[in-house]
Design an enzyme around this catalytic site. Structure first.
Site, PDB file in Angstrom:
ATOM      1  N   LYS A  54       0.698  -1.183  -0.068  1.00 30.82           N
ATOM      2  CA  LYS A  54       0.044  -0.134   0.044  1.00 30.82           C
ATOM      3  C   LYS A  54       0.867   1.423  -0.117  1.00 30.82           C
ATOM      4  O   LYS A  54       0.744   2.017  -0.742  1.00 30.82           O
ATOM      5  CB  LYS A  54      -0.845  -0.075   1.219  1.00 30.82           C
ATOM      6  CG  LYS A  54      -1.923  -1.027   1.027  1.00 30.82           C
ATOM      7  CD  LYS A  54      -2.848  -1.380   2.576  1.00 30.82           C
ATOM      8  CE  LYS A  54      -3.830  -2.510   1.842  1.00 30.82           C
ATOM      9  NZ  LYS A  54      -4.628  -2.837   3.365  1.00 30.82           N
ATOM     10  N   GLN A  98      -4.382  -1.358   9.553  1.00 34.09           N
ATOM     11  CA  GLN A  98      -4.445  -2.837   8.976  1.00 34.09           C
ATOM     12  C   GLN A  98      -4.905  -3.775   9.763  1.00 34.09           C
ATOM     13  O   GLN A  98      -4.601  -3.727  11.100  1.00 34.09           O
ATOM     14  CB  GLN A  98      -2.904  -3.198   8.462  1.00 34.09           C
ATOM     15  CG  GLN A  98      -2.770  -4.574   7.921  1.00 34.09           C
ATOM     16  CD  GLN A  98      -3.455  -4.414   6.346  1.00 34.09           C
ATOM     17  OE1 GLN A  98      -3.378  -3.572   5.664  1.00 34.09           O
ATOM     18  NE2 GLN A  98      -4.300  -5.371   6.006  1.00 34.09           N
ATOM     19  N   ASP A 121     -10.849   3.374   4.222  1.00 36.13           N
ATOM     20  CA  ASP A 121     -11.248   2.017   3.979  1.00 36.13           C
ATOM     21  C   ASP A 121     -12.873   2.019   4.247  1.00 36.13           C
ATOM     22  O   ASP A 121     -13.265   1.012   3.572  1.00 36.13           O
ATOM     23  CB  ASP A 121     -10.841   0.991   5.283  1.00 36.13           C
ATOM     24  CG  ASP A 121      -9.476   0.126   5.077  1.00 36.13           C
ATOM     25  OD1 ASP A 121      -9.588  -0.083   3.766  1.00 36.13           O
ATOM     26  OD2 ASP A 121      -8.907  -0.205   5.829  1.00 36.13           O
TER      27      ASP A 121
END
Ligand code: NDP
Length: 291
Positions: A54, A98, A121
Site C-alpha cells: 500500500k 491494517q 477504508d
C-alpha cells in the site's frame, strides 16, 4: 461460448493512471500532495506484505505514503494516541489501520476513532450510513473496485437481478448497497440461505465473497451472467505446492458466464488501486471543506 475475461490488472492500472493525474492536478491547485498513513500493529506476515504494498503503491502515484509500524505489545491507548496524532495532522488525508489487530485491542473502538473524512477504508459507521442513505461516502475498496470492474465490462445494472453471496461488513453488505444504488434488484445470500444454487442460477450478476474455494459451479450460473469473484483461497496441490483460487470454479463457469473475473488478476489488484482513489477523494473533500 466462452466468457469475456475481465482483466482486473489492466483496469487497476487504468485507475492508478487516473489517480496519478488527479494527484498532480491536486498538487497544482493546493500546493501539496495527498497523504496516506497506514498503521500496522504487530508482525502478522500477510499484513506486513499488504501494508508495504500500500505504501509503495501510494508513492508510485505521487501520494505521500507513510507506514507506521507498531510492536505487537502496543496498548489500545498507544494506538488511539497514534490515530489522534494523525487525525490532527493536516497533511494526512487517509488513515488506514491494517486488520486484524492483536486480540488485546478492540477493533471497533479503534476504527471509530478515525475521523470519517479520513476513513479511506470506508469502515466507519458514518460512512456506512452515508452509503446506505445514498450520500457521498468513502466506500470500502474491494466492493467499489468490483463495481468498477462491472462498469468496465459494460454490464448493465439497471433492473438487473444481482446476488451477493456473503454478508460481511467489508465486502458483502457494501457491495449490495452499491448495486442497489445503481438500480439493480439485489439479493444477499449467506451461510443460511436455502437453495443457493437454484437462486443463483436465476441471476444476471453474481458476486461471490465467501472464502470457500470454487464453491460456485457452472450450473449455478445463468448463461450470459456477469460473475465477479472476490474470494481468495489457497489450496494445496498433490505435488505439495499450493495455488490461489477464488470462490468460483473458474474453468467451468467461464463456459457459461458472459463475463467473469479470474483469480488472481481480477478483483485483487483493484483493492489497492481504489484505496489510492479514495485517498485522493478524501484529500479533495477535505480541501473543499477548508476552502
Ligand atoms: P467473511 O468470512 O467475513 O464473510 C464470508 C461470508 O460468506 C459470510 O457472510 C458467510 O455467511 C458467507 N458464507 C460462508 N459459507 C457460506 C456458504 N456455504 N454459502 C453461502 N454463504 C456462505 O469474509 P470476507 O467478506 O471478509 O471475505 C470473503 C472472501 O473475499 C474471502 O475469500 C477473502 O479472502 C476475500 N477478500 C478478498 C479481497 C480482495 O482484495 N480481493 C478483500 C477482502 C476479502 P454468514 O454470515 O452466514 O456466516
Amino acid at each position: 461460448m466462452s466468457a469475456r475475461i475481465i482483466d482486473g490488472k489492466a483496469i487497476a492500472e487504468k485507475v492508478r493512471g487516473e489517480v496519478k493525474e488527479g494527484v498532480s492536478a491536486f498538487q497544482s491547485t493546493h500546493g501539496r500532495v495527498p497523504g496516506l498513513d497506514v498503521i500496522l500493529v504487530g508482525e502478522h506476515a500477510p499484513s506486513v506484505v499488504y501494508t508495504r504494498n500500500k505504501e509503495k503503491a501510494a508513492l508510485e502515484v505521487g501520494i505521500r505514503g507513510r507506514l507506521h509500524r507498531m510492536p505487537e505489545a502496543t496498548t489500545q491507548a498507544e494506538l488511539l494516541a497514534m490515530v489522534a496524532a494523525l487525525s490532527a495532522d493536516e497533511s494526512v488525508d487517509g488513515i488506514l489501520i491494517q486488520l486484524p489487530l492483536p486480540k488485546h485491542i478492540d477493533e471497533r473502538t479503534v476504527l471509530l476513532a478515525i475521523p470519517p473524512e479520513k476513513d479511506v477504508d470506508g469502515f466507519h459507521p458514518i460512512n456506512v450510513g452515508r452509503l446506505s442513505t445514498g450520500q457521498d461516502a468513502l466506500v470500502p475498496c474491494t466492493p467499489l473496485g468490483s463495481l468498477r470492474l462491472l462498469d468496465e465490462a459494460g454490464v448493465n445494472l439497471k433492473g438487473a437481478n444481482a446476488i451477493v453471496i456473503g454478508r460481511s461488513n467489508i465486502v458483502g453488505k457494501p457491495m449490495a448497497q452499491l448495486l442497489l444504488s445503481r438500480d439493480a434488484t439485489v439479493t444477499i445470500a449467506h451461510s443460511r440461505t436455502s437453495n443457493l444454487a437454484g437462486l443463483c442460477a436465476t441471476m444476471d450478476v453474481v458476486i461471490a465473497a465467501v472464502g470457500r474455494a470454487e464453491m460456485v459451479k457452472a450450473d449455478w450460473i445463468k448463461p450470459g451472467a456477469a460473475v465477479i469473484d472476490v474470494g481468495i483461497n489457497r489450496i494445496e496441490l498433490a505435488d505439495g505446492k499450493s495455488r490461489l483460487v477464488g470462490d468460483v470454479a473458474f474453468a467451468e463457469c467461464k463456459e457459461v458466464a458472459g463475463a467473469i473475473t479470474p483469480v488472481p488478476g481480477g478483483v485483487g489488484p483493484m483493492t489497492i488501486a481504489i484505496l489510492l482513489q479514495n485517498t485522493l477523494m478524501a484529500a479533495k473533500a477535505r480541501a473543499r471543506v477548508s476552502a
